[in-house]
Design a protein around this motif. Structure first.
Motif, PDB file in Angstrom:
ATOM      1  N   GLU A  20      70.798  61.512  82.188  1.00 29.85           N
ATOM      2  CA  GLU A  20      71.247  61.135  80.596  1.00 29.85           C
ATOM      3  C   GLU A  20      72.713  59.888  81.767  1.00 29.85           C
ATOM      4  N   GLN A  73      69.077  64.251  73.452  1.00 31.60           N
ATOM      5  CA  GLN A  73      67.762  64.739  74.382  1.00 31.60           C
ATOM      6  C   GLN A  73      67.122  64.699  73.139  1.00 31.60           C
ATOM      7  N   GLN A  78      60.635  70.170  76.598  1.00 33.37           N
ATOM      8  CA  GLN A  78      62.134  70.907  76.990  1.00 33.37           C
ATOM      9  C   GLN A  78      62.828  71.625  78.183  1.00 33.37           C
TER      10      GLN A  78
END
Length: 221
Positions: free
Chosen positions: A130, A181, A216
């Motif tokens: 990110e 996310q 995840q």
């Protein structure tokens, strides 16, 4: 004489029967070859179509996912300049009100992958980290300084650094990154849905991805 003719007729009859079987076998071989040829061609076309479709889908997913947030805080900046005279110092301080817009983004055009068409496996080789952008708006109130300790550019730079460090801590404690996310996983799940629907396997970091949960777990490692 009749026996000779009947023997000849039996011989030619057998020869004619053999020719029929040879013709049948030959025709069967031709049909088998044609069937095999077109079947292979179809499979090859299907795999090529599947590969192109998967590449197109990943390309469509490859966009910029941005999650925005807003933070506010108030800080008091103080600086003291000591002198050689005990108890005498020159101070400066300011009350700073901070309003900051923060974005957490994933550039999915940077996702890289390998396609194994033979085994029908799509392997994601890289998912970008990110990118966090902090845009603070600072307003100064109750600014106090002295002739011997005035506000300078380095003070404003120091305040700006302190503000960004404080905001970074707030971002870590907030839900902004987890929300970003989740949006990332939502986009990646489109690839998972496509590969599953086509009978292909999706892999990441050496593990088969069967659900969003697998993504995840891997992203957090």
């Amino acid at each position: 004489m009749k026996n000779y003719k009947s023997n000849n007729l039996g011989f030619f009859g057998k020869l004619s029967e053999i020719r029929k079987w040879i013709l049948v076998l030959f025709m069967a071989f031709i049909f088998f070859w044609i069937f095999n040829y077109f079947t292979k061609s179809k499979d090859s076309s299907t795999i090529e179509y599947d590969t192109n479709l998967i590449q197109t889908q990943i390309k469509n997913v490859g966009k910029l996912v941005v999650t925005e947030g807003h933070f506010a805080e108030v800080i008091t900046y103080k600086d003291k300049k000591e002198t050689y005279i005990p108890g005498l110092s020159f101070d400066k301080k300011a009350l700073v009100v901070v309003n900051a817009d923060v974005t957490v983004s994933f550039d999915l055009s940077l996702v890289t992958y390998d396609i194994d068409a033979k085994n029908k496996i799509v392997t994601i080789t890289n998912i970008p980290k990110e990118e966090i952008k902090i845009s603070p708006d600072l307003k100064y109130y109750n600014t106090e300084s002295s002739t011997f300790n005035e506000f300078k550019g380095e003070d404003y730079n120091k305040i700006n650094k302190i503000v960004k460090e404080n905001l970074a801590k707030k971002i870590e404690k907030s839900s902004l990154k987890s929300n970003a996310q989740n949006r990332l996983l939502s986009e990646l799940s489109k690839i998972l849905i496509l590969t599953n629907s086509m009978g292909w396997t999706l892999s990441y970091k050496g593990n088969v991805i069967k659900s969003d949960t697998d993504f995840q777990i891997n992203l957090s490692n």
